[in-house]
Scaffold this motif. Structure first.
Motif, PDB file in Angstrom:
ATOM      1  N   ARG A 146      36.462   6.396  18.949  1.00 44.20           N
ATOM      2  CA  ARG A 146      35.216   7.161  18.869  1.00 44.20           C
ATOM      3  C   ARG A 146      34.675   7.220  17.441  1.00 44.20           C
ATOM      4  N   LYS A 147      35.584   7.346  16.483  1.00 40.91           N
ATOM      5  CA  LYS A 147      35.138   7.435  15.085  1.00 40.91           C
ATOM      6  C   LYS A 147      34.497   6.123  14.646  1.00 40.91           C
ATOM      7  N   MET A 148      35.107   5.003  15.033  1.00 34.75           N
ATOM      8  CA  MET A 148      34.528   3.717  14.660  1.00 34.75           C
ATOM      9  C   MET A 148      33.181   3.508  15.343  1.00 34.75           C
ATOM     10  N   ALA A 149      33.094   3.861  16.625  1.00 37.22           N
ATOM     11  CA  ALA A 149      31.847   3.673  17.370  1.00 37.22           C
ATOM     12  C   ALA A 149      30.708   4.446  16.717  1.00 37.22           C
ATOM     13  N   ALA A 150      30.989   5.693  16.320  1.00 43.85           N
ATOM     14  CA  ALA A 150      29.952   6.502  15.678  1.00 43.85           C
ATOM     15  C   ALA A 150      29.646   5.995  14.273  1.00 43.85           C
ATOM     16  N   GLY A 151      30.700   5.601  13.540  1.00 47.22           N
ATOM     17  CA  GLY A 151      30.513   5.141  12.161  1.00 47.22           C
ATOM     18  C   GLY A 151      29.704   3.871  12.070  1.00 47.22           C
ATOM     19  N   VAL A 152      29.928   2.928  12.988  1.00 45.45           N
ATOM     20  CA  VAL A 152      29.202   1.661  12.910  1.00 45.45           C
ATOM     21  C   VAL A 152      27.718   1.849  13.202  1.00 45.45           C
ATOM     22  N   VAL A 153      27.381   2.801  14.067  1.00 41.10           N
ATOM     23  CA  VAL A 153      25.975   3.068  14.356  1.00 41.10           C
ATOM     24  C   VAL A 153      25.305   3.760  13.164  1.00 41.10           C
ATOM     25  N   ALA A 154      25.990   4.745  12.584  1.00 46.46           N
ATOM     26  CA  ALA A 154      25.424   5.442  11.415  1.00 46.46           C
ATOM     27  C   ALA A 154      25.225   4.480  10.257  1.00 46.46           C
ATOM     28  N   ALA A 155      26.218   3.626  10.010  1.00 48.96           N
ATOM     29  CA  ALA A 155      26.111   2.674   8.904  1.00 48.96           C
ATOM     30  C   ALA A 155      25.115   1.569   9.217  1.00 48.96           C
ATOM     31  N   GLY A 156      25.133   1.066  10.444  1.00 48.04           N
ATOM     32  CA  GLY A 156      24.204   0.004  10.820  1.00 48.04           C
ATOM     33  C   GLY A 156      22.758   0.440  10.686  1.00 48.04           C
ATOM     34  N   GLY A 157      22.493   1.709  10.940  1.00 54.49           N
ATOM     35  CA  GLY A 157      21.133   2.219  10.802  1.00 54.49           C
ATOM     36  C   GLY A 157      20.609   2.127   9.385  1.00 54.49           C
ATOM     37  N   THR A 158      21.516   2.172   8.398  1.00 56.92           N
ATOM     38  CA  THR A 158      21.061   2.124   7.001  1.00 56.92           C
ATOM     39  C   THR A 158      20.479   0.774   6.628  1.00 56.92           C
ATOM     40  N   LEU A 159      20.758  -0.260   7.416  1.00 55.09           N
ATOM     41  CA  LEU A 159      20.229  -1.591   7.089  1.00 55.09           C
ATOM     42  C   LEU A 159      18.697  -1.611   7.083  1.00 55.09           C
ATOM     43  N   ALA A 160      18.087  -0.637   7.768  1.00 52.43           N
ATOM     44  CA  ALA A 160      16.626  -0.581   7.809  1.00 52.43           C
ATOM     45  C   ALA A 160      16.024  -0.248   6.448  1.00 52.43           C
ATOM     46  N   THR A 161      16.837   0.249   5.512  1.00 57.05           N
ATOM     47  CA  THR A 161      16.293   0.549   4.190  1.00 57.05           C
ATOM     48  C   THR A 161      16.110  -0.702   3.344  1.00 57.05           C
ATOM     49  N   LEU A 162      16.828  -1.781   3.685  1.00 57.73           N
ATOM     50  CA  LEU A 162      16.733  -3.010   2.903  1.00 57.73           C
ATOM     51  C   LEU A 162      15.956  -4.107   3.605  1.00 57.73           C
ATOM     52  N   ILE A 163      16.299  -4.356   4.867  1.00 56.07           N
ATOM     53  CA  ILE A 163      15.688  -5.476   5.581  1.00 56.07           C
ATOM     54  C   ILE A 163      14.219  -5.161   5.842  1.00 56.07           C
ATOM     55  N   PRO A 164      13.313  -6.023   5.407  1.00 56.74           N
ATOM     56  CA  PRO A 164      11.886  -5.747   5.630  1.00 56.74           C
ATOM     57  C   PRO A 164      11.532  -5.803   7.112  1.00 56.74           C
ATOM     58  N   PRO A 165      10.614  -4.935   7.554  1.00 54.91           N
ATOM     59  CA  PRO A 165       9.833  -3.972   6.769  1.00 54.91           C
ATOM     60  C   PRO A 165      10.619  -2.707   6.483  1.00 54.91           C
ATOM     61  N   SER A 166      10.602  -2.234   5.258  1.00 56.20           N
ATOM     62  CA  SER A 166      11.358  -1.049   4.866  1.00 56.20           C
ATOM     63  C   SER A 166      10.423  -0.014   4.260  1.00 56.20           C
ATOM     64  N   ALA A 167      10.422   1.181   4.833  1.00 63.23           N
ATOM     65  CA  ALA A 167       9.553   2.244   4.332  1.00 63.23           C
ATOM     66  C   ALA A 167       9.954   2.654   2.916  1.00 63.23           C
ATOM     67  N   ILE A 168      11.263   2.706   2.639  1.00 68.03           N
ATOM     68  CA  ILE A 168      11.719   3.152   1.325  1.00 68.03           C
ATOM     69  C   ILE A 168      11.343   2.140   0.248  1.00 68.03           C
ATOM     70  N   ILE A 169      11.426   0.850   0.567  1.00 64.59           N
ATOM     71  CA  ILE A 169      11.017  -0.164  -0.409  1.00 64.59           C
ATOM     72  C   ILE A 169       9.533  -0.028  -0.727  1.00 64.59           C
ATOM     73  N   VAL A 170       8.728   0.237   0.295  1.00 64.52           N
ATOM     74  CA  VAL A 170       7.290   0.429   0.063  1.00 64.52           C
ATOM     75  C   VAL A 170       7.049   1.627  -0.852  1.00 64.52           C
ATOM     76  N   ILE A 171       7.780   2.718  -0.616  1.00 63.48           N
ATOM     77  CA  ILE A 171       7.613   3.915  -1.437  1.00 63.48           C
ATOM     78  C   ILE A 171       8.030   3.634  -2.882  1.00 63.48           C
ATOM     79  N   TYR A 172       9.118   2.904  -3.066  1.00 63.32           N
ATOM     80  CA  TYR A 172       9.526   2.520  -4.422  1.00 63.32           C
ATOM     81  C   TYR A 172       8.412   1.731  -5.107  1.00 63.32           C
ATOM     82  N   ALA A 173       7.837   0.772  -4.378  1.00 64.87           N
ATOM     83  CA  ALA A 173       6.773  -0.049  -4.942  1.00 64.87           C
ATOM     84  C   ALA A 173       5.578   0.797  -5.370  1.00 64.87           C
ATOM     85  N   ILE A 174       5.241   1.799  -4.573  1.00 68.46           N
ATOM     86  CA  ILE A 174       4.111   2.676  -4.898  1.00 68.46           C
ATOM     87  C   ILE A 174       4.405   3.475  -6.162  1.00 68.46           C
TER      88      ILE A 174
END
Length: 440
Positions: A146-174
């Protein structure tokens, strides 16, 4: 002056305001309100009520009318519509059929599926929420820890901050007035590297503890190839966004609009209901308003910092330190790691970059490279306690998995993130290669 206090030194006012802001955030005041209020009182202290009100009154319009920010609602809408159209489930099913046979196959499939969804969503919390519903039940069904199942989803979600389109990258650029297109391209390879390191560490762990993450077999090559048409819209959107920005025939906003149009047409062809489309629009509007409000509030504080002289003083102090620039950079990243334990990623970048960015540039580092590094640090902060927003999202969707178990589950992925950051520090070409090609 505020409450009759009357500090004559703007730098002292800046330091006191920064301390007050951190205190308010520590006690749970939302960043948008804490930053706006402290910025307001700081401007009044330095300039008086009239000039302060004039400055604050122009920020919402001047910043929300920035063309580069219009890319955010486009990217956010793509992600929500892809989810409501059922593309997310098909993406996970396809990943399971192609890589389920390796040790920890379902967890590896989740990483690749979250990376694929990140390429059309741009929002890490949305990615974590979606795959908490899609992937965790499947992993638990096959006997995953259960811990691995939850951890991989929480960590996998963070990939959206790097892989375009990324809202945080846009904010940094602004914030730093850098090219949105170059930064989005720069995030692609580091995002892929992060996903591969996640997958590698899962496979190693599954080989050591196979009972925690068993492989899933039984799929034929026919099953695998039959799964590809269902995820073709996602690949098409990624190809449109990357190629349009790389070739220069569309701005990031135009590329995002084209991607949204493709997903919308595909959703209609799949028979997606009007209710689902309306829900996508409403959720996109809510998240967009939240991000814009945060930007407005924090930029009031940022404008105050400019008048206090704090960023210039910090830059002068940094460049006079008797230490190699890379050592100073590592110390800055460690400070981000600590700060990220108590703040959300967007708020952290908005508050720190006006002070840190000029110092980093004075040390001679590349703006694009630093942007991806600091966004990666924001990614790490999404899974580190006590804030760890993605972990709270997973626990919110799956309350049967204790929050402490979710945080235990991300330990391996925290190690993977440290490895990724070390690779980006040692080999900056991972970040700069695609943007440099864009210039040639």
């Amino acid at each position: 002056m505020i409450l009759g206090i009357g500090f004559s030194d703007p730098f002292l006012v800046g330091l006191l305001a920064l301390g007050l802001l951190m205190t308010l955030i520590f006690f749970g005041v939302r960043v948008v309100f804490a930053a706006a209020l402290v910025g307001l009182f700081g401007l009044v202290e330095l300039l008086g009520w009239g000039p302060a009100a004039g400055i604050i009154g122009t920020i919402p319009h001047s910043k929300s009318s920035t063309y580069a920010l219009s890319v955010l609602p486009m990217f956010i809408f793509i992600g929500f519509l892809a989810f409501h159209a059922g593309m997310t489930q098909q993406l996970f099913d396809a990943a399971r059929k192609w890589v389920g046979w390796v040790p920890g196959g379902l967890a590896v499939a989740t990483v690749f599926a979250t990376a694929g969804f990140a390429a059309v969503s741009g929002a890490s919390t949305a990615t974590a929420a979606v795959f908490s519903r899609v992937a965790i039940p499947e992993m638990l069904k096959y006997g995953y820890d259960r811990k691995m199942a939850a951890g991989v989803v929480a960590a996998g979600g963070t990939l959206a901050t790097l892989i375009p389109p990324s809202a945080i990258i846009v904010i940094y650029a602004i914030i730093v007035e850098e090219s949105v297109g170059r930064l989005l391209l720069a995030g692609f390879l580091p995002g892929v590297v992060s996903a591969l390191i996640y997958a590698g560490i899962i496979i190693v762990w599954a080989m050591i503890r196979p009972e925690h993450a068993p492989a899933v077999t039984g799929y034929t090559w026919g099953d695998r190839f039959a799964s590809l048409p269902g995820i073709s819209p996602i690949f098409l959107v990624v190809a449109i966004i990357i190629s349009a920005i790389y070739a220069g025939w569309a701005t990031p906003t135009e590329a995002g609009a084209l991607g949204a149009a493709v997903v919308f047409v595909m959703a209609v062809l799949r028979g997606t209901s009007f209710k689902a489309i309306r829900g996508s629009l409403m959720e996109s509007a809510k998240l967009t308003v939240m991000i814009f409000s945060l930007i407005w509030g924090v930029l009031i504080f940022v404008r105050f910092l400019g008048f206090s002289g704090l960023p210039e003083a910090f830059t002068n102090w940094i460049v006079t330190l008797d230490a190699p620039p890379m050592v100073i950079m590592i110390c800055i990243l460690l400070a981000y790691a600590v700060l990220g334990m108590f703040m959300d990623a967007i708020g952290m970048l908005l508050l720190t970059l006006p002070v840190v960015y000029p110092a980093v540039m004075a040390l001679g580092f590349d703006s694009i490279w630093f942007g991806i590094i600091v966004v990666k640090m924001a990614e790490v902060c999404l899974i580190t306690p006590p804030i760890g927003l993605n972990c709270f999202v997973v626990n919110g969707v799956r309350p049967d998995i204790a929050l402490t178990d979710v945080f235990k589950g991300i330990t391996l992925f925290f190690v993977a993130d440290v490895i990724t950051i070390a690779a980006l520090l040692a080999f900056p070409e991972i970040v700069t290669w695609l943007p440099d090609l864009m210039n040639n």
